[in-house]
Design an enzyme around this catalytic site. Structure first.
Site, PDB file in Angstrom:
ATOM      1  N   HIS A  54      39.129  37.408  44.848  1.00  0.00           N
ATOM      2  CA  HIS A  54      39.442  38.423  45.874  1.00  0.00           C
ATOM      3  C   HIS A  54      40.277  37.800  46.991  1.00  0.00           C
ATOM      4  O   HIS A  54      41.220  38.419  47.491  1.00  0.00           O
ATOM      5  CB  HIS A  54      38.157  38.979  46.502  1.00  0.00           C
ATOM      6  CG  HIS A  54      37.245  39.689  45.548  1.00  0.00           C
ATOM      7  ND1 HIS A  54      36.004  39.202  45.200  1.00  0.00           N
ATOM      8  CD2 HIS A  54      37.396  40.850  44.867  1.00  0.00           C
ATOM      9  CE1 HIS A  54      35.416  40.039  44.370  1.00  0.00           C
ATOM     10  NE2 HIS A  54      36.237  41.052  44.138  1.00  0.00           N
ATOM     11  N   GLY A  98      43.159  42.316  40.373  1.00  0.00           N
ATOM     12  CA  GLY A  98      43.161  41.100  39.554  1.00  0.00           C
ATOM     13  C   GLY A  98      43.338  41.418  38.077  1.00  0.00           C
ATOM     14  O   GLY A  98      42.921  42.475  37.600  1.00  0.00           O
ATOM     15  N   SER A 144      32.018  38.488  40.543  1.00  0.00           N
ATOM     16  CA  SER A 144      30.809  38.628  41.362  1.00  0.00           C
ATOM     17  C   SER A 144      29.572  38.535  40.480  1.00  0.00           C
ATOM     18  O   SER A 144      28.508  38.106  40.923  1.00  0.00           O
ATOM     19  CB  SER A 144      30.828  39.975  42.086  1.00  0.00           C
ATOM     20  OG  SER A 144      32.034  40.103  42.809  1.00  0.00           O
ATOM     21  N   ARG A 145      29.700  38.924  39.213  1.00  0.00           N
ATOM     22  CA  ARG A 145      28.543  38.930  38.318  1.00  0.00           C
ATOM     23  C   ARG A 145      28.150  37.524  37.852  1.00  0.00           C
ATOM     24  O   ARG A 145      27.088  37.346  37.265  1.00  0.00           O
ATOM     25  CB  ARG A 145      28.789  39.842  37.115  1.00  0.00           C
ATOM     26  CG  ARG A 145      28.801  41.310  37.489  1.00  0.00           C
ATOM     27  CD  ARG A 145      28.846  42.223  36.265  1.00  0.00           C
ATOM     28  NE  ARG A 145      28.584  43.610  36.613  1.00  0.00           N
ATOM     29  CZ  ARG A 145      29.519  44.548  36.795  1.00  0.00           C
ATOM     30  NH1 ARG A 145      30.796  44.229  36.674  1.00  0.00           N
ATOM     31  NH2 ARG A 145      29.181  45.779  37.095  1.00  0.00           N
TER      32      ARG A 145
END
Ligand code: PAF
Length: 283
Positions: free
Chosen positions: A37, A147, A186-187
């Site tokens: 990000h 992305g 994020s996971r």
């Protein structure tokens, strides 16, 4: 840096910015920001006068039994990363603000959403395109950055923007990987140490496919075998899909070329991870 939840206030800020001739860049996210990000934000900063980041864990793109409730959230850390990247406004709408009682209008991209994640997660892309369309209407950016890790999402959003004449430039940005090759997500936070090691088979599968292609192999079946061999080495990896498709149309192919995409979704423990690599590119 401002943090606002009001849709009207967000619309006023970007309307004023446009009036003063400012160029607006927008990075939509679900938060729990990482270096991937941050790279989008830095590029947005470079290309604009006003940089807007949205953080909204969008309920409509999660299916029943998926991780909406436990999706990682950390506003304090996100604000720090955003400030460091030069964000001007963080927009954090609420679920009831975005989907008030009576809401019933949805955006649906058709063919491109049928395979891959669209097949495994019915309704997912309808949620993504609807929320991104709403966010575009609220923020009214000149450009929006996404992305390439979510390769199909990027293709679907490009299609939506073109089909619906949205006056926004869609910018696709390279995948950012950990030093060992794991694509940032994020996971990744869900992964145990053992899962984390096992998850490296995603990037190894892409490397194996690229190396076979660069060695002159053009048969999709043989390229696929080289990718599957990497996954097969890991007992903890369960395949959702591993497919070779044209990177523009997402059509299946028997012969590969530099524009062929290897798309993967694997379940590692209880975590579903995706990765994507175009054979003729680096990332
Ligand atoms: O990629 C994401 O984080 C989400 O799908 C997006 C584009 C912010 C829409 O909720």
């Amino acid at each position: 840096m401002k943090i606002i939840s009001s849709i009207t206030e967000m619309q006023e800020i970007t309307a004023d910015a446009r009036q003063s001739g400012k160029r607006i860049a927008f990075v939509p996210t679900m938060g729990f920001l990482h270096e991937g990000h941050a790279s989008l934000l830095r590029e947005g900063r470079r290309r604009s006068d006003l940089l807007v980041l949205s953080i909204f864990v969008n309920p409509s793109q999660f299916g029943f039994g998926e991780d909406f409730e436990r999706y990682p959230r950390d506003m304090e850390r996100d604000s720090r990363i955003a400030a460091e990247a030069g964000v001007d406004v963080i927009f954090t709408p609420t679920a009831t603000g975005m989907y008030p009682a009576g809401f019933q209008s949805w955006v649906n991209v058709e063919e491109l959403t049928l395979p891959l994640c669209g097949a495994s997660r019915p309704g997912h892309f309808r949620g993504v395109t609807t929320v991104v369309c709403k966010l575009f209407n609220i923020v009214n950016p000149h450009l929006a950055l996404f992305g390439k890790k979510d390769f199909q999402q990027l293709a679907v959003i490009r299609r939506m923007a073109a089909d619906l004449n949205m006056p926004v430039e869609i910018v696709g940005m390279p995948i950012i990987r950990e030093a060992d090759g794991l694509a940032m997500s994020s996971r990744n936070k869900y992964l145990s140490d053992a899962d984390r090691k096992c998850a490296l088979c995603l990037s190894r599968a892409i490397m194996a496919a690229r190396s076979a292609f660069r060695g002159g192999e053009l048969s999709a079946e043989i390229i696929m075998k080289s990718a599957l061999a990497e996954i097969g080495r890991e007992q903890g990896a369960v395949i959702d899909y591993v497919e070779l498709r044209d990177s523009t149309t997402l059509a299946e192919c028997d012969r590969v070329n530099g524009n062929t995409l290897l798309a993967l979704a694997l379940k590692i423990g209880s975590t579903r991870l995706i990765d994507n690599g175009v054979l003729g590119e680096d990332d």
